[in-house]
Design an enzyme around this catalytic site. Structure first.
Site, short mmCIF file in Angstrom:
data_model
loop_
_atom_site.label_atom_id
_atom_site.label_comp_id
_atom_site.label_asym_id
_atom_site.label_seq_id
_atom_site.Cartn_x
_atom_site.Cartn_y
_atom_site.Cartn_z
N GLU A 36 0.86 -1.20 0.00
CA GLU A 36 0.00 0.00 0.00
C GLU A 36 0.88 1.23 0.00
O GLU A 36 1.75 1.38 0.84
CB GLU A 36 -0.92 -0.02 1.24
CG GLU A 36 -1.70 1.25 1.47
CD GLU A 36 -2.56 1.67 0.27
OE1 GLU A 36 -3.42 0.89 -0.16
OE2 GLU A 36 -2.34 2.79 -0.26
N ARG A 38 -0.24 4.46 0.34
CA ARG A 38 -0.70 5.41 1.36
C ARG A 38 -0.14 5.02 2.72
O ARG A 38 0.18 3.86 2.95
CB ARG A 38 -2.23 5.32 1.51
CG ARG A 38 -3.01 6.30 0.72
CD ARG A 38 -4.43 6.45 1.31
NE ARG A 38 -5.18 7.42 0.54
CZ ARG A 38 -5.90 7.11 -0.52
NH1 ARG A 38 -5.99 5.86 -0.92
NH2 ARG A 38 -6.53 8.05 -1.20
N GLY A 117 3.87 -0.55 -5.36
CA GLY A 117 4.15 -1.86 -5.95
C GLY A 117 4.19 -1.81 -7.46
O GLY A 117 3.41 -1.09 -8.10
N SER A 148 -9.38 3.12 -8.27
CA SER A 148 -9.68 4.12 -9.30
C SER A 148 -9.26 5.51 -8.84
O SER A 148 -8.92 5.70 -7.68
CB SER A 148 -11.20 4.12 -9.58
OG SER A 148 -11.90 4.41 -8.38
N GLY A 187 -24.34 12.58 -10.50
CA GLY A 187 -24.22 11.17 -10.12
C GLY A 187 -24.16 11.05 -8.61
O GLY A 187 -24.56 11.97 -7.87
N GLU A 208 -25.83 18.67 -15.06
CA GLU A 208 -25.74 17.27 -15.47
C GLU A 208 -25.97 17.13 -16.97
O GLU A 208 -26.92 17.69 -17.51
CB GLU A 208 -26.77 16.44 -14.68
CG GLU A 208 -27.05 15.04 -15.20
CD GLU A 208 -25.83 14.13 -15.32
OE1 GLU A 208 -25.03 14.07 -14.38
OE2 GLU A 208 -25.68 13.50 -16.39
N GLY A 277 -17.26 11.17 -12.55
CA GLY A 277 -16.86 9.77 -12.68
C GLY A 277 -15.42 9.52 -12.28
O GLY A 277 -14.65 10.45 -12.02
N MET A 324 -18.34 0.59 -9.84
CA MET A 324 -17.24 0.96 -8.93
C MET A 324 -17.81 1.11 -7.53
O MET A 324 -18.08 2.21 -7.06
CB MET A 324 -16.61 2.27 -9.42
CG MET A 324 -15.78 2.09 -10.67
SD MET A 324 -14.98 3.61 -11.14
CE MET A 324 -13.75 3.01 -12.29
N HIS A 450 -44.32 -4.71 13.39
CA HIS A 450 -45.05 -3.47 13.32
C HIS A 450 -44.79 -2.66 14.58
O HIS A 450 -44.80 -3.22 15.67
CB HIS A 450 -46.55 -3.76 13.23
CG HIS A 450 -47.39 -2.52 13.29
ND1 HIS A 450 -47.52 -1.66 12.23
CD2 HIS A 450 -48.12 -1.98 14.30
CE1 HIS A 450 -48.31 -0.65 12.57
NE2 HIS A 450 -48.68 -0.82 13.82
P1 NAI Z 1 -21.13 8.91 -11.78
O1 NAI Z 1 -20.74 8.14 -12.97
O2 NAI Z 1 -22.05 8.32 -10.76
O3 NAI Z 1 -21.78 10.30 -12.24
C1 NAI Z 1 -21.12 11.20 -13.07
C2 NAI Z 1 -22.14 12.07 -13.77
O4 NAI Z 1 -21.45 13.11 -14.45
C3 NAI Z 1 -22.95 11.32 -14.80
O5 NAI Z 1 -24.32 11.47 -14.53
C4 NAI Z 1 -22.55 11.97 -16.12
O6 NAI Z 1 -23.59 12.04 -17.06
C5 NAI Z 1 -22.11 13.37 -15.66
N1 NAI Z 1 -21.20 14.05 -16.60
C6 NAI Z 1 -20.12 13.53 -17.21
N2 NAI Z 1 -19.53 14.48 -17.99
C7 NAI Z 1 -20.25 15.61 -17.86
C8 NAI Z 1 -20.16 16.91 -18.41
N3 NAI Z 1 -19.17 17.28 -19.26
N4 NAI Z 1 -21.08 17.84 -18.05
C9 NAI Z 1 -22.08 17.52 -17.20
N5 NAI Z 1 -22.22 16.30 -16.65
C10 NAI Z 1 -21.31 15.35 -16.96
O7 NAI Z 1 -19.73 9.35 -11.12
P2 NAI Z 1 -19.37 9.94 -9.68
O8 NAI Z 1 -20.57 10.51 -9.02
O9 NAI Z 1 -18.19 10.83 -9.91
O10 NAI Z 1 -18.94 8.66 -8.88
C11 NAI Z 1 -17.81 7.90 -9.32
C12 NAI Z 1 -17.96 6.46 -8.95
O11 NAI Z 1 -17.91 6.30 -7.55
C13 NAI Z 1 -19.27 5.88 -9.44
O12 NAI Z 1 -19.03 4.64 -10.04
C14 NAI Z 1 -20.07 5.70 -8.18
O13 NAI Z 1 -20.94 4.58 -8.26
C15 NAI Z 1 -19.01 5.52 -7.11
N6 NAI Z 1 -19.49 6.02 -5.84
C16 NAI Z 1 -20.45 5.31 -5.20
C17 NAI Z 1 -20.99 5.79 -4.03
C18 NAI Z 1 -22.07 5.03 -3.37
O14 NAI Z 1 -22.29 3.88 -3.73
N7 NAI Z 1 -22.81 5.60 -2.43
C19 NAI Z 1 -20.55 7.05 -3.42
C20 NAI Z 1 -19.58 7.72 -4.22
C21 NAI Z 1 -19.07 7.20 -5.37
#
Ligand code: NAI
Length: 471
Positions: A36, A38, A117, A148, A187, A208, A277, A324, A450
């Site tokens: 690791e 970090r 690594g 990632s 997102g 978005e 993303g 992810m 309940h």
């Molecule tokens: P995301 O893929 O969930 O959302 C990114 C959003 O940005 C999408 O809706 C996309 O259409 C939009 N986008 C892309 N380019 C754009 C542009 N030029 N202008 C405007 N909108 C644009 O990615 P996010 O929220 O960054 O999360 C990254 C990863 O981390 C995801 O795979 C997510 O599932 C994961 N994650 C999961 C969590 C959870 O399960 N609670 C919490 C945080 C992250």
């Protein structure tokens, strides 16, 4: 320490994929080392992702409730924000979790090695410390679990300064509440961290690209959920493609173009959070030199047993295809460890729950209605609103609903989608049901205590094959 050490398994990366794989492999009798870079274990999730964001989501939700829900519950209070204390709570939470992983490594006799690594040959990992010292580890198997990194916006130059133009890494540690915040990307990260700062006082606007937030979620859910967030004061610019983010005065300026065509628009804000993303992280791993194949998105290619094209090298988690999500990585880690120990490890990708930890929470497992339509599957829908649930009324958490999708012919549950307080806990009722190939009738006939919010889950199941009692 000797120059060369040998292990059954060397894992690169100690996030939820890597550290869980290590523990399971050690439990099954393998000798394991985890590399690791970090200073602490736990990867993105524990250090700068899931765990710190949940600490802030919980604290800011309490702050918001104290303001908006307490009076209706008959409690008079004048809450004031102590941001440094809230951030300290977050840091303490992170420390407890990363220390917990270190403890589990010791308990399971896992060798943790701090450094970067690099795979120099099949069966050989070179570790370089921050000071430049190197050592080589010999491994019967190598697991890449490097996770990632923030992807940014393709074609848009970005300079994250950590104060005005920020990624999720910085947005969990802002020193003051911005008056205005633009979130690029509707997102999961954008809505969770936008919620945190919105509750603490920022005016948040989400820009978005798609015409809905939470793109992959069931459309019913995202439409209703967007209305709820709008009621909380969040603004949305949908169908808007961000083409530029630059500092401007003491803040930043976001330029976006309507996807349907039209003039470019700009928004100014104290802080711009870019949450568009993440991408697989494989820098410096030596993949090219050992010939490990990656796909068009830079993810390590694997077969159904997590094996890359190079014998003895495996990969799991965010660095490979699939959602992810920390828990997907954990399950892959367990399955790989089992396989390496001669057992039959397996991940059921059809039943991976997904939760957005906003208020209310959004949770989903299995197929969406749109996916079933596109696949030509005939289905039945059962829905039940929390507004008709006694416990939800008592707690003032009546926003939202539960929705089941079941196969029309067999009643087998194919998907479940929940918006509501505690959705992230309740979704597992559907996940277990689906793991066992259960029907909506199986759940609808299961006695539920309940008064609980979970009764709405049962009622939605009842609505799928018969009729709910309370609506
Ligand atoms: P995301 O893929 O969930 O959302 C990114 C959003 O940005 C999408 O809706 C996309 O259409 C939009 N986008 C892309 N380019 C754009 C542009 N030029 N202008 C405007 N909108 C644009 O990615 P996010 O929220 O960054 O999360 C990254 C990863 O981390 C995801 O795979 C997510 O599932 C994961 N994650 C999961 C969590 C959870 O399960 N609670 C919490 C945080 C992250």
């Amino acid at each position: 320490m000797a120059d060369t050490q040998s292990f059954d398994l060397v894992i690169i990366g100690s996030g939820p994929g890597g550290y869980v794989c290590a523990i399971k492999a050690a439990q099954l009798g393998l000798s394991v080392a985890v590399v690791e870079k970090r200073a602490t274990y736990g990867g993105t999730c524990l250090n700068v992702g899931c765990i710190p964001s949940k600490a802030l989501l919980h604290a800011s939700e309490m702050f918001d409730e104290a303001h908006h829900a307490f009076p209706a519950l008959g409690i008079k209070a004048e809450p004031t924000l102590d941001l440094p204390a809230m951030l300290a709570h977050k840091d303490k939470t992170v420390k407890a979790n990363v220390d917990g992983v270190a403890f589990l490594f010791k308990k399971n006799k896992i060798t943790g090695i701090t450094g970067t690594g690099k795979i120099t040959a099949p069966g050989s990992v070179e570790v370089t410390t921050a000071e430049g010292a190197t050592q080589t580890l010999q491994a019967r198997s190598i697991c890449i679990a490097t996770g990632s990194e923030v992807a940014g916006i393709p074609g848009v130059p970005l300079e994250f300064d950590g104060k005005t133009i920020v990624s999720s890494d910085h947005a969990i540690a802002l020193e003051k509440v911005p008056q205005t915040m633009v979130v690029v990307g509707g997102g999961v990260i954008g809505l969770e961290l936008g919620s945190v700062w919105g509750r603490l006082g920022a005016k948040v606007t989400v820009v978005e690209f798609l015409d809905k937030i939470l793109g992959p979620m069931d459309a019913d859910v995202s439409t209703q959920f967007q209305k709820m967030l709008a009621r909380q004061g969040m603004e949305f610019k949908l169908g808007a493609k961000v083409t530029g983010v630059a500092t401007s005065g003491s803040g930043a300026r976001v330029t976006y173009e309507p996807v349907q065509g039209g003039e470019a628009q700009t928004l100014e804000a104290d802080v711009v959070l870019v949450a568009t993303g993440r991408r697989a992280f494989t820098d410096g791993l030596g993949l090219e030199s050992v010939g490990v194949k990656t796909d068009e998105r830079g993810r390590v290619e694997i077969d159904t047993h997590f094996a890359t094209n190079v014998p003895g090298i495996y990969a799991i988690g965010d660095v490979v295809k699939g959602p992810m999500l920390a828990h997907k990585a954990e399950d892959e880690g367990i399955a790989l460890a089992e396989q390496l120990a001669g057992q039959a490890g397996h991940v059921n990708y059809e039943v991976i729950p997904s939760v957005v930890y906003t208020a209310p929470e959004v949770a989903s497992v299995g197929r969406t209605e749109e996916e079933l339509k596109a696949a030509g599957v005939e289905y039945t829908v059962g829905k039940f609103p929390f507004s008709a649930n006694g416990r939800a009324r008592a707690m003032l958490h009546t926003d939202g609903f539960v929705k089941f999708l079941a196969d029309k012919a067999t009643d087998r549950v194919l998907g479940c989608h929940i918006v509501g307080f505690g959705a992230g806990e309740m979704i597992h009722e559907a996940a277990v049901l689906m793991e066992f190939g259960g029907s909506s009738e199986d759940l609808g006939r299961t006695c539920h205590a309940h008064p609980t919010m979970s009764e709405a889950v049962r009622e939605a199941a009842l609505a799928t094959f018969a009729k709910p009692i309370h609506s």
